[in-house]
Write a protein that holds these residues in place. Sequence first.
Motif: not given
Length: 415
Positions: A17-23, A226-236
């Motif tokens: 899963x991936x998600x981010x804000x606009x930078x 820049x202001x901003x955030x990003x997220x990645x979810x990792x799994x087996x």
Amino acid sequence: MIKSFSNMPKIRTFVIGCGMTKFEKPGRRENFDYPDMAKEAVTKALKDAKIDYKEVKQATVGFCYGESCSGQRALYQMGMTGIPIYNVNNNCSTGASALFLAKQLIETGNNDCVLALGFEKMERGSLGTKWNDRTVPLDKHFEQMVELEGFTSAPPASQLFGNAGEEHMKKYGSKPEHFAKIAYKNHKHSVNNPYSQFQDEYTLEQIQNSTQVHRVLTKLQCCPTSDGSACCIVANEDFVRKHKLESQAVEIVAMEMNTDFESSLNEKSSIKLVGYDITKAAAKKVFAQTNYKPQDVDVVELHDCFSANELITYEALGLCPEGKAHEMIDRGDNTYGGKYVINPSGGLISKGHPLGATGLAQCSELCWQLRGEADKRQVQNCKLALQHNLGLGGAVVISLYRLGFPEANKAKSKL
């Protein structure tokens, strides 16, 4: 009898899963503090992965400008589940460092799902030091820079990378236009990226004639804060199959981090001073673990904090022979229609550079590319992706990605 770790089967790790804000330009969006950024990115990543936050076993959170335990504050709003939360800071490679740690937490066999988050709430203008009563972590790098090239009034980072570009020109014959062509390409790519801070296309002349920052570098060849955030979810793999996520799971085929060698500081080279040797070493380790070679790569997100760094990184990653990056640029082998598509997101130069989020934004872009979800930025027939995230002082993280279950993805695309 205790089993040797070397004899244990390798645990495959997937980005699910991936998600981010606009930078955005620092301060442009009102009431957009780091918890707000984090919530937006994490919520998008959880939705993409089709899981609940309660299924996350541990979390790694990267940021450079913030108080201790900002990672906890950012994630507590998602749920106070008691999980371990690690705060990560590795300068501009912070985001990929958080991802690297998350991957290792999966590989211990003790966690089936780990979240990697990065964010930055920055100040406008060039980066500077915050603590003036203690040793600056880059003091050795600056001492070497001054010895080699002196010191000007330009922002220190631009001097380090501008000097590297100048060295490449003297040593290999590249010209100012080659660096400008990189910025032209990245600005052009960013037009199709809704997450990019800048979505403006410029002519080569506009880039060359913009305000000079340091030597070969002009303003439009430098990344913004820049202001901003990003997220990645990792799994087996068990987690992926349990949640039926095969059609979107992107495998982290190999991932390596290197920090500075003695050669970084002792060989009187501006190019090596900004991470050439550590990038080259980490890339070699990544490809040595696989059946791939650099020429097999289709799409690349690399750390173009300045156009000069993108050029020398082509060579460090093995995308072309040493001293031949400018020839690769002239052939158009760094954009659509060429051998590789490099920084389809627009790169740091156009997308922006919130330090803690950049590496995770790079990962997100490559996952979307491999999944065929990059819209107008889509690289056709994309099968292998390479990531490069660099922080001076220093650390580099190199990652190689591919679809974990390509047949499942193909079946999904036909629906």
